[in-house]
Scaffold this active site. Structure first.
Site, PDB file in Angstrom:
ATOM      1  N   CYS A 127      -0.961  -4.072  -5.271  1.00  0.00           N
ATOM      2  CA  CYS A 127      -1.755  -3.374  -4.259  1.00  0.00           C
ATOM      3  C   CYS A 127      -2.425  -4.413  -3.368  1.00  0.00           C
ATOM      4  O   CYS A 127      -3.083  -5.324  -3.859  1.00  0.00           O
ATOM      5  CB  CYS A 127      -2.822  -2.500  -4.912  1.00  0.00           C
ATOM      6  SG  CYS A 127      -3.871  -1.698  -3.696  1.00  0.00           S
ATOM      7  N   LYS A 162       5.744  -3.919 -10.689  1.00  0.00           N
ATOM      8  CA  LYS A 162       5.884  -3.750  -9.245  1.00  0.00           C
ATOM      9  C   LYS A 162       5.265  -4.937  -8.544  1.00  0.00           C
ATOM     10  O   LYS A 162       4.091  -5.244  -8.728  1.00  0.00           O
ATOM     11  CB  LYS A 162       5.200  -2.466  -8.803  1.00  0.00           C
ATOM     12  CG  LYS A 162       5.439  -2.165  -7.338  1.00  0.00           C
ATOM     13  CD  LYS A 162       5.237  -0.713  -7.079  1.00  0.00           C
ATOM     14  CE  LYS A 162       5.337  -0.394  -5.612  1.00  0.00           C
ATOM     15  NZ  LYS A 162       4.873   0.976  -5.379  1.00  0.00           N
ATOM     16  N   THR A 190       3.413  -2.458  -0.514  1.00  0.00           N
ATOM     17  CA  THR A 190       3.153  -2.555   0.929  1.00  0.00           C
ATOM     18  C   THR A 190       2.821  -3.983   1.363  1.00  0.00           C
ATOM     19  O   THR A 190       2.416  -4.818   0.557  1.00  0.00           O
ATOM     20  CB  THR A 190       1.986  -1.639   1.311  1.00  0.00           C
ATOM     21  OG1 THR A 190       0.886  -1.920   0.449  1.00  0.00           O
ATOM     22  CG2 THR A 190       2.364  -0.184   1.175  1.00  0.00           C
TER      23      THR A 190
HETATM   24  C1  LIG Z   1      -0.479   6.457   0.760  1.00  0.00           C
HETATM   25  C2  LIG Z   1       0.162   5.451  -0.142  1.00  0.00           C
HETATM   26  C3  LIG Z   1      -0.362   5.241  -1.426  1.00  0.00           C
HETATM   27  C4  LIG Z   1       0.220   4.317  -2.278  1.00  0.00           C
HETATM   28  N1  LIG Z   1      -0.290   4.135  -3.526  1.00  0.00           N
HETATM   29  C5  LIG Z   1       0.308   3.291  -4.400  1.00  0.00           C
HETATM   30  C6  LIG Z   1      -0.155   3.151  -5.732  1.00  0.00           C
HETATM   31  O1  LIG Z   1      -1.101   3.801  -6.164  1.00  0.00           O
HETATM   32  N2  LIG Z   1       0.480   2.270  -6.540  1.00  0.00           N
HETATM   33  C7  LIG Z   1       1.554   1.545  -6.130  1.00  0.00           C
HETATM   34  O2  LIG Z   1       2.100   0.786  -6.929  1.00  0.00           O
HETATM   35  N3  LIG Z   1       2.039   1.658  -4.874  1.00  0.00           N
HETATM   36  C8  LIG Z   1       1.429   2.514  -4.004  1.00  0.00           C
HETATM   37  N4  LIG Z   1       1.929   2.646  -2.723  1.00  0.00           N
HETATM   38  C9  LIG Z   1       3.075   1.847  -2.314  1.00  0.00           C
HETATM   39  C10 LIG Z   1       4.379   2.644  -2.415  1.00  0.00           C
HETATM   40  O3  LIG Z   1       4.634   3.039  -3.755  1.00  0.00           O
HETATM   41  C11 LIG Z   1       5.578   1.841  -1.894  1.00  0.00           C
HETATM   42  O4  LIG Z   1       5.737   0.674  -2.664  1.00  0.00           O
HETATM   43  C12 LIG Z   1       5.417   1.419  -0.445  1.00  0.00           C
HETATM   44  O5  LIG Z   1       4.831   2.463   0.308  1.00  0.00           O
HETATM   45  C13 LIG Z   1       6.739   1.028   0.208  1.00  0.00           C
HETATM   46  O6  LIG Z   1       7.674   2.081   0.172  1.00  0.00           O
HETATM   47  P1  LIG Z   1       7.923   3.113   1.386  1.00  0.00           P
HETATM   48  O7  LIG Z   1       8.204   2.322   2.606  1.00  0.00           O
HETATM   49  O8  LIG Z   1       9.054   3.976   0.925  1.00  0.00           O
HETATM   50  O9  LIG Z   1       6.646   3.895   1.537  1.00  0.00           O
HETATM   51  C14 LIG Z   1       1.355   3.572  -1.849  1.00  0.00           C
HETATM   52  C15 LIG Z   1       1.866   3.781  -0.569  1.00  0.00           C
HETATM   53  C16 LIG Z   1       1.306   4.715   0.288  1.00  0.00           C
HETATM   54  C17 LIG Z   1       1.880   4.914   1.669  1.00  0.00           C
HETATM   55  S1  FES Z   2      -3.697   2.050  -3.076  1.00  0.00           S
HETATM   56 FE1  FES Z   2      -3.099  -0.003  -3.003  1.00  0.00          FE
HETATM   57  S2  FES Z   2      -1.015   0.014  -3.471  1.00  0.00           S
HETATM   58 FE2  FES Z   2      -1.619   1.950  -2.883  1.00  0.00          FE
END
Ligand SMILES: Cc1cc2nc3c(=O)[nH]c(=O)nc-3n(C[C@H](O)[C@H](O)[C@H](O)COP(=O)(O)O)c2cc1C
Ligand code: FES
Ligand SMILES: Cc1cc2nc3c(=O)[nH]c(=O)nc-3n(C[C@H](O)[C@H](O)[C@H](O)COP(=O)(O)OP(=O)(O)OC[C@H]3O[C@@H](n4cnc5c(N)ncnc54)[C@H](O)[C@@H]3O)c2cc1C
Lengths: 301, 277
Positions: A127, A162, A190
């Site tokens: 995160c 992750k 992200t």
């Molecule tokens: C609103 C939001 C909340 C997220 N919360 C988490 C989380 O709690 N734990 C985590 O490992 N990744 C979290 N992510 C990251 C996503 O699991 C993912 O790794 C990231 O968004 C990239 O994939 P995507 O482009 O398909 O969204 C979050 C992403 C978004 C957009």
């Molecule tokens: S709240 Fe930080 S990875 Fe989504």
């Protein structure tokens, strides 16, 4: 007929796509609903030891070709999450995502997720906007190794890790996971980012620093999976900007054995899983691949 | 969805309780959709569009710090907006009755401009509903006003008014927007049948907030999931629930298709947009 079943270590999924952590997976009910939408499994919202309200809003917005969030890991805490997990695991495979600040904390959270019926645990070492957690503990290979070892000692279910793309030593992090006995690597979380509103002369997000996801991060995710594939031999799960079957195929051909979707579910709704599944089947039929495994990492050959 | 920083063209007192802020924002929007509004000194909040043309507007009641902050804005000030979100109302049915209660009158006004419908404007008192009268006369086939205190129009509440009107009118669809008390009699909240949410971004945001509230309450030791808590639980996970079926009797208000958007913001108090079919 092409076969969409995949294996991530000893976890078998009927469909290769999973719901990424943090998207429509904060409650038992939403996880159950997502399982009914063509996802092979759901990764739960990342849960910590204590309830956490997360960052104040604004904490989410769309940007060109992507999403920005700084949710700050809002979650009810591991104790309250029992109820949600117990409901969800009856409906299908749930991977329990957890975040902590120390090896002991990760081990105890992972143990609870295992008790709740998670088929695997995913350690959020990535995160980008939670102080003391996530990538702050996930960019030091020594720390990563000790966290993964502690969790491996604590649980029998597979341990997925992750990882963050916000580092230049991704391969070292991957090797640390592998050396410590980690069962799979999930890449990527992200990217560290920021939005400023010129008219106000201020950052938009209350937390200022946030995480970028969605279409625009796909090439970065694909490269991360590519690099990891060269560095480790444990399974890799690809995530980041997957919106259609061609995006998923890029990750698979870079070396992923399965994939996860986050932003696409927000943007296009859970129907995206079915359309990706259909797209994959049509592609595999046309190009003569009988399984996802047949395509794994082929871009390296 | 788009996002923009818009310049306020006007801030008007709509009635004793609410204000309307107008701005130009060139994005397509449908009646019933909402946007997220933010300025540096406030939290980002959801507000329905009370006008969906290129010149857009939001109409809101001042009930707390964020709406207060918004109410203090002047012509020329900037707002950061994103959206529009939500399905908007389904206006395909032939005979439509729209029902607006209190601040819920604002989001249904774009419907009146888009389609010849019948409308009920309900409010606590004359002050709150007076502005709607001319809209009804200008755009509607039939329109009725009712107030809780009888200071204007019929002396009854929105639900009673709907029952009265339906004694001698037939409709294929009812669209209602108003406070929970107005929509509860339609047994909206008690019904299950969730469909997938289709409000990216805002949905996520709103839903997460609600989850957070629920968790806060749990953290504070609120046990069980009854009453309001149960409602909160249903709401945060659906945000938009839908119910299928058919309107059987015109004498009975029967909910057969609903689209509810809830201010997940505050699980105890709800803001609903409904499409009752
Ligand atoms: C609103 C939001 C909340 C997220 N919360 C988490 C989380 O709690 N734990 C985590 O490992 N990744 C979290 N992510 C990251 C996503 O699991 C993912 O790794 C990231 O968004 C990239 O994939 P995507 O482009 O398909 O969204 C979050 C992403 C978004 C957009
Ligand atoms: S709240 Fe930080 S990875 Fe989504
Ligand atoms: C999709 C959607 C569309 C909306 N459209 C409109 C609109 O067009 N016009 C409008 O005036 N409001 C609308 N709302 C409600 C609006 O978002 C809230 O009034 C606003 O967020 C309140 O913020 P605040 O900081 O001023 O009040 P707070 O300080 O947060 O709250 C003050 C008090 O009001 C109560 N309250 C807060 N929100 C609501 C609510 N949604 N319903 C009932 N009671 C509430 C709280 O429990 C509290 O007691 C909409 C909400 C949603 C989800």
């Amino acid at each position: 007929m092409s076969d969409l079943r995949v294996r991530i270590g000893n976890i078998e999924l009927d469909r290769p796509g999973m719901v990424a952590s943090g998207i429509m997976d904060e409650t038992g009910d939403t996880m159950v609903r997502m399982l009914g939408c063509g996802a092979g499994a759901v990764v739960s919202k990342s849960v910590g030891t204590n309830p956490n309200p997360g960052h104040r809003n604004p904490n989410f917005t769309e940007v060109a070709s992507g999403c920005i969030n700084a949710m700050g890991l809002p979650n009810p805490g591991i104790e309250a999450f029992r109820e949600e997990m117990e409901k969800a695991v009856k409906a299908g495979k749930i991977i329990g995502s957890v975040y902590g600040a120390s090896p002991q904390e990760f081990a105890s959270l992972a143990g609870r997720m295992e008790d709740y019926g998670a088929c695997a645990v995913e350690l959020n070492l990535s995160c980008p906007h939670a102080k003391g957690y996530g990538m702050e503990v996930g960019t030091d290979p020594v720390m990563v190794k000790s966290i993964v070892s502690a969790v491996k000692d604590a649980v029998k279910v597979p341990v997925w890790v992750k990882v963050t793309p916000n580092t230049h030593i991704l391969a070292d992090i991957g090797k640390a996971v592998e050396d410590a006995g980690g069962d799979a690597i999930v890449a990527i979380n992200t990217l560290k980012a920021m939005v400023i509103v010129p008219e106000f002369g201020k950052p938009l997000m209350s937390n200022k620093v946030c995480g970028l996801s969605g279409k625009c991060i796909k090439p970065i995710g694909v490269r991360a999976v590519w690099d990891l594939h060269s560095a480790v031999s444990i399974p890799i799960v690809g995530v980041g900007g997957i919106y259609d079957h061609r995006d998923a195929l890029e990750y698979i051909m870079a070396g992923a054995c399965a994939f996860q979707l986050g932003s696409a579910v927000l943007d296009n709704g859970p129907g995206v899983f079915d359309s990706i599944n259909r797209g994959l089947e049509a592609f595999m039929d046309e190009y003569g691949y009988s399984s996802i495994k047949d395509m794994e990492g082929i871009a390296h050959e | 969805m788009s996002e923009a920083v818009v310049k306020i063209k006007s801030v008007e007192q709509t009635n004793k309780y609410s204000k309307t802020i107008t701005f130009d924002w060139d994005v397509p929007a449908k009646p019933g959709q909402f946007i997220m509004v933010w300025a540096p000194d406030m939290d980002e909040i959801p507000l329905s569009l009370s006008s969906v043309d290129e010149e857009k507007s939001i109409t809101f009641k001042v009930i707390g710090k964020d709406t207060e902050c918004l109410a203090s804005k002047k012509e020329g000030d900037r707002l950061r907006v994103r959206g529009p979100y939500g399905n908007g109302y389904d206006l395909s049915a032939e005979r439509i009755l729209v029902v607006g209660g209190g601040i819920g009158i604002a989001p249904i006004t774009p419907v009146l401009k888009e389609k010849k419908v019948d409308a009920i404007f309900a409010a606590r008192d004359a002050d709150e509903v007076e502005y709607a009268g001319p809209l009804g006369i200008k755009y509607c086939r039939n329109s009725w006003i009712c107030t809780d205190d009888g200071s204007l129009g019929e002396h009854c509440n929105a639900v009673q008014m709907v029952q009265k009107v339906m004694e001698d009118h037939e409709y294929d669809m009812i669209i209602a927007c108003g406070p929970e008390v107005m929509l509860l009699p339609a047994e909206v909240l008690q019904r299950g049948g969730h469909t997938v949410p289709d409000v990216p971004g805002a949905l996520h945001e709103v839903r997460l907030r609600s989850v957070r509230r629920m968790h806060d309450r749990r953290a504070q030791g609120v046990q069980g999931r009854t009453g309001v808590h149960q409602g909160a639980n249903q709401r945060h996970e659906g945000f938009r629930h839908r119910q299928e079926g058919r309107l059987r009797s015109v004498h009975k208000l029967q909910v057969t298709k609903t689209q509810i958007s809830v201010s997940a913001h505050k699980p105890t108090a709800v803001w609903l947009h409904n499409t009752i079919k």
